[in-house]
Design an enzyme around this catalytic site. Structure first.
Site, PDB file in Angstrom:
ATOM      1  N   ASN A  48       0.737  -0.857   0.128  1.00  0.00           N
ATOM      2  CA  ASN A  48       0.106  -0.267  -0.150  1.00  0.00           C
ATOM      3  C   ASN A  48       0.448   1.358   0.419  1.00  0.00           C
ATOM      4  O   ASN A  48       0.556   2.337  -0.505  1.00  0.00           O
ATOM      5  CB  ASN A  48      -0.839   0.208   1.363  1.00  0.00           C
ATOM      6  CG  ASN A  48      -0.383   0.237   2.122  1.00  0.00           C
ATOM      7  OD1 ASN A  48       0.617  -0.962   2.934  1.00  0.00           O
ATOM      8  ND2 ASN A  48      -1.575   0.045   3.535  1.00  0.00           N
TER       9      ASN A  48
ATOM     10  N   ARG B 187      11.758   3.507   5.930  1.00  0.00           N
ATOM     11  CA  ARG B 187      11.065   3.510   7.250  1.00  0.00           C
ATOM     12  C   ARG B 187      11.783   2.174   7.577  1.00  0.00           C
ATOM     13  O   ARG B 187      12.141   2.432   9.029  1.00  0.00           O
ATOM     14  CB  ARG B 187       9.486   3.069   7.588  1.00  0.00           C
ATOM     15  CG  ARG B 187       9.176   4.370   8.222  1.00  0.00           C
ATOM     16  CD  ARG B 187       7.790   4.594   8.441  1.00  0.00           C
ATOM     17  NE  ARG B 187       6.631   3.517   8.763  1.00  0.00           N
ATOM     18  CZ  ARG B 187       5.659   3.717   9.426  1.00  0.00           C
ATOM     19  NH1 ARG B 187       4.408   4.710   8.584  1.00  0.00           N
ATOM     20  NH2 ARG B 187       4.499   2.437   9.395  1.00  0.00           N
TER      21      ARG B 187
ATOM     22  N   LYS C 240      12.274  -8.130   1.149  1.00  0.00           N
ATOM     23  CA  LYS C 240      11.049  -8.945   0.174  1.00  0.00           C
ATOM     24  C   LYS C 240      10.290  -7.473   0.296  1.00  0.00           C
ATOM     25  O   LYS C 240       9.121  -7.774   0.647  1.00  0.00           O
ATOM     26  CB  LYS C 240      10.768 -10.259   0.603  1.00  0.00           C
ATOM     27  CG  LYS C 240      10.317 -10.860  -0.313  1.00  0.00           C
ATOM     28  CD  LYS C 240       9.067 -11.804   0.889  1.00  0.00           C
ATOM     29  CE  LYS C 240       7.958 -11.123   1.111  1.00  0.00           C
ATOM     30  NZ  LYS C 240       6.664 -10.259  -0.168  1.00  0.00           N
ATOM     31  N   PRO C 241       9.993  -7.205  -0.750  1.00  0.00           N
ATOM     32  CA  PRO C 241       8.701  -6.163  -1.164  1.00  0.00           C
ATOM     33  C   PRO C 241       7.617  -6.940  -1.529  1.00  0.00           C
ATOM     34  O   PRO C 241       7.184  -8.412  -2.180  1.00  0.00           O
ATOM     35  CB  PRO C 241       8.991  -5.428  -2.773  1.00  0.00           C
ATOM     36  CG  PRO C 241       9.892  -6.503  -3.176  1.00  0.00           C
ATOM     37  CD  PRO C 241      10.862  -7.210  -2.223  1.00  0.00           C
ATOM     38  N   ALA C 242       6.101  -6.838  -1.819  1.00  0.00           N
ATOM     39  CA  ALA C 242       5.453  -7.346  -2.216  1.00  0.00           C
ATOM     40  C   ALA C 242       5.093  -7.327  -3.347  1.00  0.00           C
ATOM     41  O   ALA C 242       5.710  -6.805  -4.187  1.00  0.00           O
ATOM     42  CB  ALA C 242       4.082  -6.134  -1.267  1.00  0.00           C
TER      43      ALA C 242
ATOM     44  N   GLY D  28       2.214  -5.223   7.307  1.00  0.00           N
ATOM     45  CA  GLY D  28       1.268  -6.106   7.134  1.00  0.00           C
ATOM     46  C   GLY D  28       0.448  -6.892   7.830  1.00  0.00           C
ATOM     47  O   GLY D  28      -0.076  -5.433   8.484  1.00  0.00           O
TER      48      GLY D  28
ATOM     49  N   GLU E  77       4.826  -3.842  12.059  1.00  0.00           N
ATOM     50  CA  GLU E  77       3.417  -2.224  11.711  1.00  0.00           C
ATOM     51  C   GLU E  77       2.326  -3.277  11.327  1.00  0.00           C
ATOM     52  O   GLU E  77       2.389  -3.280  10.185  1.00  0.00           O
ATOM     53  CB  GLU E  77       4.672  -1.957  10.781  1.00  0.00           C
ATOM     54  CG  GLU E  77       5.643  -1.465  11.761  1.00  0.00           C
ATOM     55  CD  GLU E  77       5.305  -0.474  12.771  1.00  0.00           C
ATOM     56  OE1 GLU E  77       4.077   0.398  13.031  1.00  0.00           O
ATOM     57  OE2 GLU E  77       6.330   0.402  12.853  1.00  0.00           O
ATOM     58  N   LEU E  78       1.379  -3.904  11.772  1.00  0.00           N
ATOM     59  CA  LEU E  78       0.464  -4.390  11.583  1.00  0.00           C
ATOM     60  C   LEU E  78      -0.528  -3.506  11.386  1.00  0.00           C
ATOM     61  O   LEU E  78      -0.453  -2.416  11.070  1.00  0.00           O
ATOM     62  CB  LEU E  78       0.124  -5.440  13.013  1.00  0.00           C
ATOM     63  CG  LEU E  78       1.387  -5.976  12.828  1.00  0.00           C
ATOM     64  CD1 LEU E  78       1.495  -7.649  14.477  1.00  0.00           C
ATOM     65  CD2 LEU E  78       1.724  -7.033  11.888  1.00  0.00           C
TER      66      LEU E  78
ATOM     67  N   CYS F 123      -2.969   1.226   6.694  1.00  0.00           N
ATOM     68  CA  CYS F 123      -3.300   0.932   8.425  1.00  0.00           C
ATOM     69  C   CYS F 123      -3.678   2.697   9.048  1.00  0.00           C
ATOM     70  O   CYS F 123      -4.768   2.053  10.010  1.00  0.00           O
ATOM     71  CB  CYS F 123      -1.981   0.520   8.887  1.00  0.00           C
ATOM     72  SG  CYS F 123      -0.423   1.391   8.772  1.00  0.00           S
TER      73      CYS F 123
ATOM     74  N   GLU G 263     -10.949  -4.170   9.704  1.00  0.00           N
ATOM     75  CA  GLU G 263     -10.447  -3.410   8.702  1.00  0.00           C
ATOM     76  C   GLU G 263     -10.840  -3.400   7.508  1.00  0.00           C
ATOM     77  O   GLU G 263     -10.753  -3.992   6.753  1.00  0.00           O
ATOM     78  CB  GLU G 263      -8.776  -3.793   8.577  1.00  0.00           C
ATOM     79  CG  GLU G 263      -7.818  -2.698   8.263  1.00  0.00           C
ATOM     80  CD  GLU G 263      -6.549  -2.863   8.312  1.00  0.00           C
ATOM     81  OE1 GLU G 263      -6.147  -3.867   8.029  1.00  0.00           O
ATOM     82  OE2 GLU G 263      -5.424  -2.292   8.402  1.00  0.00           O
TER      83      GLU G 263
ATOM     84  N   SER H 216       1.206  11.420  10.418  1.00  0.00           N
ATOM     85  CA  SER H 216       2.992  10.303   9.818  1.00  0.00           C
ATOM     86  C   SER H 216       4.031  11.344  10.106  1.00  0.00           C
ATOM     87  O   SER H 216       3.726  12.708   9.514  1.00  0.00           O
ATOM     88  CB  SER H 216       2.885   9.582   8.819  1.00  0.00           C
ATOM     89  OG  SER H 216       1.573   8.507   8.689  1.00  0.00           O
TER      90      SER H 216
HETATM   91  P1  NAD Z   1       0.040  -8.936   3.787  1.00  0.00           P
HETATM   92  O1  NAD Z   1      -0.163  -9.184   5.438  1.00  0.00           O
HETATM   93  O2  NAD Z   1      -1.156  -9.994   3.600  1.00  0.00           O
HETATM   94  O3  NAD Z   1       1.715  -8.845   3.287  1.00  0.00           O
HETATM   95  C1  NAD Z   1       2.655  -7.978   3.748  1.00  0.00           C
HETATM   96  C2  NAD Z   1       3.324  -8.720   3.203  1.00  0.00           C
HETATM   97  O4  NAD Z   1       3.781  -9.789   3.602  1.00  0.00           O
HETATM   98  C3  NAD Z   1       3.824  -8.614   1.313  1.00  0.00           C
HETATM   99  O5  NAD Z   1       5.036  -8.204   0.898  1.00  0.00           O
HETATM  100  C4  NAD Z   1       3.200 -10.364   1.578  1.00  0.00           C
HETATM  101  O6  NAD Z   1       3.734 -10.901   0.569  1.00  0.00           O
HETATM  102  C5  NAD Z   1       4.500 -11.073   2.932  1.00  0.00           C
HETATM  103  N1  NAD Z   1       3.339 -12.145   3.099  1.00  0.00           N
HETATM  104  C6  NAD Z   1       2.071 -12.487   3.336  1.00  0.00           C
HETATM  105  N2  NAD Z   1       1.893 -13.687   3.588  1.00  0.00           N
HETATM  106  C7  NAD Z   1       3.125 -14.029   4.152  1.00  0.00           C
HETATM  107  C8  NAD Z   1       4.053 -15.038   4.681  1.00  0.00           C
HETATM  108  N3  NAD Z   1       3.252 -16.209   4.989  1.00  0.00           N
HETATM  109  N4  NAD Z   1       5.844 -14.964   5.403  1.00  0.00           N
HETATM  110  C9  NAD Z   1       6.622 -13.695   4.748  1.00  0.00           C
HETATM  111  N5  NAD Z   1       5.721 -12.575   4.303  1.00  0.00           N
HETATM  112  C10 NAD Z   1       4.297 -13.077   4.056  1.00  0.00           C
HETATM  113  O7  NAD Z   1      -0.762  -7.035   3.958  1.00  0.00           O
HETATM  114  P2  NAD Z   1      -0.651  -6.430   2.557  1.00  0.00           P
HETATM  115  O8  NAD Z   1      -1.798  -7.179   2.338  1.00  0.00           O
HETATM  116  O9  NAD Z   1       0.271  -6.256   2.218  1.00  0.00           O
HETATM  117  O10 NAD Z   1      -0.627  -4.809   3.430  1.00  0.00           O
HETATM  118  C11 NAD Z   1      -1.534  -4.503   4.352  1.00  0.00           C
HETATM  119  C12 NAD Z   1      -2.238  -5.032   5.402  1.00  0.00           C
HETATM  120  O11 NAD Z   1      -0.940  -4.214   5.857  1.00  0.00           O
HETATM  121  C13 NAD Z   1      -3.137  -4.239   6.293  1.00  0.00           C
HETATM  122  O12 NAD Z   1      -3.803  -5.090   7.630  1.00  0.00           O
HETATM  123  C14 NAD Z   1      -2.353  -3.171   6.997  1.00  0.00           C
HETATM  124  O13 NAD Z   1      -2.990  -1.950   8.235  1.00  0.00           O
HETATM  125  C15 NAD Z   1      -0.903  -3.419   7.213  1.00  0.00           C
HETATM  126  N6  NAD Z   1       0.408  -2.289   7.328  1.00  0.00           N
HETATM  127  C16 NAD Z   1       0.418  -1.292   8.668  1.00  0.00           C
HETATM  128  C17 NAD Z   1       1.101  -0.147   8.764  1.00  0.00           C
HETATM  129  C18 NAD Z   1       1.795  -0.187   9.521  1.00  0.00           C
HETATM  130  O14 NAD Z   1       2.962   1.005   9.987  1.00  0.00           O
HETATM  131  N7  NAD Z   1       1.464  -0.955  10.996  1.00  0.00           N
HETATM  132  C19 NAD Z   1       1.611  -0.260   7.320  1.00  0.00           C
HETATM  133  C20 NAD Z   1       0.963  -0.165   6.070  1.00  0.00           C
HETATM  134  C21 NAD Z   1      -0.270  -1.515   5.686  1.00  0.00           C
END
Ligand code: NAD
Length: 488
Positions: A161, A169, A184-186, A238, A260-261, A294, A391, A451
């Protein structure tokens, strides 16, 4: 923006894995496609890392660790500063790239480049301020020296996102502290990180200090890296669901973790609020990043005496928004990241309506090649609706009324998440009470975005642990060492 400008930029994005300072193919030459969510068209095909590639990247980070930790702080600072300047020079490239792979309007992508770059500048300044302590013990028999050492090789997993800012960061404080990293980026948005890695190399970063492995098999690639005893730190941004699994995996190696969830931010508007400020704050807290943040306000908890007026005013503002491809002039709402995100927004709205909520505007997906959802306002959302618990991650503004301050606090805190809250009140005393009473790691008082690279970003409860940015950020990558020297 012309199609030719877009194609020319995409051609300049490296397609390999970045390991040990080289752009290399993935094992077996595997690749995957990256899409533009506003058209669903393939925009670039890049290397798809395997578990062995992940370990190769960790090998490179481990090999570079000692030399990097031994560099003068000023050297690390200067490299970060050069990276900051290169990002300024490539601001338009990075912004367009983010819009192409993620969909947000260009103006917002430019804002993210500014925000993300500030971490490079801030931590270039912090790199030369890593201090310790020296003092006599209470008995007067020993001198106590407390120093800070880099944690060591670190592994970063970032979300789609905010493709640029979530990378800087983490990378900037780690480099400032003297840690080497694997990122490892998304898989949905890897191009920005690859482009940024090339800028880091241009800024003079030694080979192996930052390594990037894009992959469509996150779990399979991440697992062996996390299990490797040479790794010292895991930092993840994530979802809470994935974060929970990663904490469990990190437990085996007793890794330092930063998480950071997810969030479920309450946006509380008291009867003594300045409604102009509250409406402006609501628009940014809800619709920035098409609601996919988030920190996005998830629940608008509004005093019953002003709930109708607040709903009317935000509805009027939402009806002025323009949906479209983020590259087009005047667009304020881009596509959601994929079909699942559209389906989720639709299901949450439908559930609320079934339980008695009213749709003021929007409420449906847009028929098109891309994954668009109308900016939406729903009011009178009853307790128990899924949208108040989950969310949303989409452009849906859900309003629920409250009766008095205690009820507002109870509703705001009725979630397992605790990332950020927003409070609108003109009463100073009430504002201060809310700082104490709301269970979140951050709070905006009469403002819809908090932020800042100079501030500690992070949550409490199931929104995570650790802080990014501020004076706290670099400590995520430092270990405290205590040495005793007897007094002769
Ligand atoms: P996600 O958890 O699906 O994925 C995040 C990252 O984790 C991606 O790079 C993905 O490829 C990886 N991933 C997924 N499954 C994995 C596994 N089993 N092992 C290792 N890596 C894995 O989240 P998303 O959909 O990419 O992002 C949205 C989420 O991130 C929302 O819940 C949002 O609130 C959160 N977020 C939090 C912050 C914060 O700073 N608190 C900032 C941005 C986004």
């Amino acid at each position: 923006m012309t199609a030719q400008q877009e194609a020319e930029l995409l051609d300049r994005v490296p397609t390999g894995l970045f390991i040990g300072g080289e752009w290399v193919d993935a094992e077996g030459g595997a690749t995957f496609d990256v899409h533009d969510p506003s058209t669903n068209a393939v925009i670039r095909s890049i290397a798809d890392g395997s578990p062995a590639d992940g370990i190769r990247a960790l090998d490179a980070a481990v090999a570079a660790q000692d030399d990097w930790a031994a560099t003068a702080p000023r050297t690390r600072s200067d490299i970060l500063r050069r990276a900051f300047e290169l990002v300024q020079q490539h601001k338009e490239d990075l912004a367009l790239l983010m819009t192409l792979e993620m969909g947000k309007p260009l103006a917002e992508s430019r804002g993210e480049v500014v925000y993300g770059a500030e971490f490079l500048r801030w931590f270039s300044e912090e790199a030369v301020r890593i201090n310790g302590r020296y003092g006599l013990n209470p008995e007067g028999t020993g001198r106590m020296v407390v120093s800070q050492r880099p944690v060591g090789p670190s592994f970063f997993i970032t979300p789609w996102n905010f493709p640029f800012a979530m990378a800087t960061r983490k990378i900037a404080p780690a480099l400032a502290a003297g840690c080497t990293v694997v990122v490892k980026p998304a898989a949905l948005t890897p191009l920005t990180t690859l482009f940024f890695a090339a800028l880091l190399a241009e800024a003079g970063l030694p080979a192996g200090v930052v390594n990037v492995v894009s992959t469509t098999t996150s779990g399979k690639v991440a697992g062996p890296i996390i299990a490797d005893p040479r790794l010292r730190k895991l930092s993840f941004t994530g979802s809470t669901e994935v974060g929970r699994k990663l904490i469990a995996q990190a437990a085996d190696g007793i890794l330092r973790v930063s998480m950071e969830l997810g969030g479920n931010a309450p946006f509380v508007v008291f009867e003594d609020a300045d409604l102009d400020k509250a409406v402006d704050g609501a628009m940014i807290a809800k619709f920035r990043n098409i609601g996919q943040a988030c920190t996005a306000a998830n629940r608008f908890i509004v005093h019953e005496s002003i709930a109708a007026e607040f709903a009317d005013r935000v509805t009027a503002r939402v009806q002025e928004m323009t949906i479209g491809r983020g590259t087009d002039d005047g667009v304020t709402i881009g596509p959601l990241i994929d079909e699942d995100a559209v389906a989720k927004a639709r299901a949450l709205v439908d559930d609320a309506v079934t339980r008695g909520a009213t749709v003021r505007t929007g409420g449906a997906a847009v028929a098109s090649e891309g994954t668009f959802f109308e900016p939406t306002v729903i009011s009178d959302v009853p307790a128990g609706a899924d949208i108040l618990r989950e969310e949303i991650f989409g452009p849906v503004l859900a309003i629920a009324p409250f009766h008095d301050e205690d009820e507002a606090v109870r509703l705001a805190n009725a979630t397992e998440f605790g990332l950020v809250s927003y409070v609108f009140t003109e009463s100073l005393a009430r504002g201060h009470r809310m700082i104490d009473r709301l269970e979140t790691g951050m709070m905006g008082l009469n403002v819809g975005v908090v932020s800042n690279a100079a501030a500690p970003f992070g949550g409490v409860k199931q929104s995570g642990m650790g802080r990014e940015g501020g004076l706290e950020g670099i400590h995520e990558y430092l270990s405290t060492k205590y040495t005793l020297i007897p007094v002769d």
